[in-house]
Design an enzyme around this catalytic site. Structure first.
Site, PDB file in Angstrom:
ATOM      1  CG  ASP A 204      -2.031   1.018   1.142  1.00 36.86           C
ATOM      2  OD1 ASP A 204      -2.455   1.349   0.021  1.00 36.86           O
ATOM      3  OD2 ASP A 204      -2.482   1.503   2.201  1.00 36.86           O
ATOM      4  CB  SER A 228      -6.599   3.156  -0.025  1.00 36.46           C
ATOM      5  OG  SER A 228      -5.238   3.505  -0.085  1.00 36.46           O
ATOM      6  CD  GLN A 278      -4.501   1.600  -3.095  1.00 36.14           C
ATOM      7  OE1 GLN A 278      -3.992   2.695  -3.311  1.00 36.14           O
ATOM      8  NE2 GLN A 278      -4.165   0.845  -2.063  1.00 36.14           N
TER       9      GLN A 278
END
Length: 289
Positions: A204, A228, A278
């Site tokens: 991430d 996110s 993502q």
């Protein structure tokens, strides 16, 4: 092992409360104001792993629903969706203040055989030719308010070296291609499951920055509200994250207040270890939540 590495391993060592109920620490990750997304994903995967005996995760898909509160623990509830001959499926819900902050599905696969190919790793200078994240943050520390300096310089568990560095306070408009080298030397003594947790945590990092690059934005410019929204991760090969890995990222699209980003993670010898995708919130500040 550094103190920051020890803290991360402690974060990943979640507590079992009941058969399929677990508790993880909220504080101590990458960010102080809300729980770092990679931390919640890694702890959710740790909870799922506690219910799986004989196979490793090959993919996970997660949605971030609410910001995590680092001042309190996170409770993880695991649903044993399926135990099959080759595949095991788990659903995990992360809860704070009685509400979901993340839900995730993860699939686990026995060792299997089949045809094999991969795209080659893009060429890149060795990690030692690039300054460390710590060196860069010391370079920019005088540009943040006094109350933020200690947090900016706090030791982090993941060692990062940016290949395509941009000044975070005055980023030039650039293409969306974004590469970093990263590793955690303290991972050397860990088992394959913990290696997966560490890589899930690190996956991430820097990914959303790819979508900001073509617009001359960064987390520090104050011009963008970013977070996110979801995260998908596929494991392809054994992970030895004590060694350098190259994270090759890009953002094929941004629009409608969102940014789509994807990445490939290679071991230093060129093996494609994992793939990541993502979507993130990326809009002007003071927009509706």
């Amino acid at each position: 092992m550094t103190e920051a590495e020890r803290i991360l391993l402690d974060l990943l060592n979640i507590e079992r409360l009941e058969v399929d109920l677990f508790r993880g620490t909220g504080s101590g990750g990458e960010t102080p104001t809300r729980i770092f997304g990679g931390q919640v994903i890694a702890q959710a995967l740790a909870a799922a792993y506690r219910t799986v005996d004989d196979r490793l995760c090959h993919s996970l898909h997660a949605y971030f629903i609410r910001p995590g509160d680092p001042s309190i623990p996170v409770v993880y509830q695991v649903d044993r969706a399926r135990d099959g001959g080759s595949f095991t499926t788990r659903r995990v819900v992360a809860i704070q203040h009685g509400k979901q902050i993340l839900n995730m599905s993860a699939s686990f696969h026995v060792e299997d055989e089949g045809w094999s190919h991969q795209h080659p790793m893009p060429s890149s200078e060795s990690p030692e030719t690039h300054p460390s994240r710590s060196e860069l943050r010391h370079k920019y520390v005088d540009q943040v308010p006094e109350k933020m300096k200690k947090e900016l310089l706090r030791e982090r568990p993941i060692e990062v070296r940016e290949v395509d560095h941009l000044d975070p306070f005055r980023p030039e408009i650039s293409d969306d291609q974004n590469k970093i080298w990263f590793r955690m030397p303290g991972a050397a003594s860990t088992d394959p499951r913990t290696q997966h947790l560490i890589l899930a945590y690190a996956s991430d990092m820097s990914l959303m920055s790819s979508g900001m690059r073509p617009h001359g934005l960064s987390w520090f410019t104050g011009q963008v509200n970013a977070a996110s929204l979801d995260h998908a991760l596929w494991f392809h090969a054994p992970v030895r994250f004590e060694n350098w890995h190259l994270y090759v990222m890009e953002s094929p699209w941004t629009g409608q207040g969102r940014s789509f980003n994807r990445g490939s993670i290679y071991s230093e010898d060129g093996v494609l270890v994992a793939s990541v995708a993502q979507e993130g919130l990326m809009r002007r500040p003071n927009s509706r939540s």
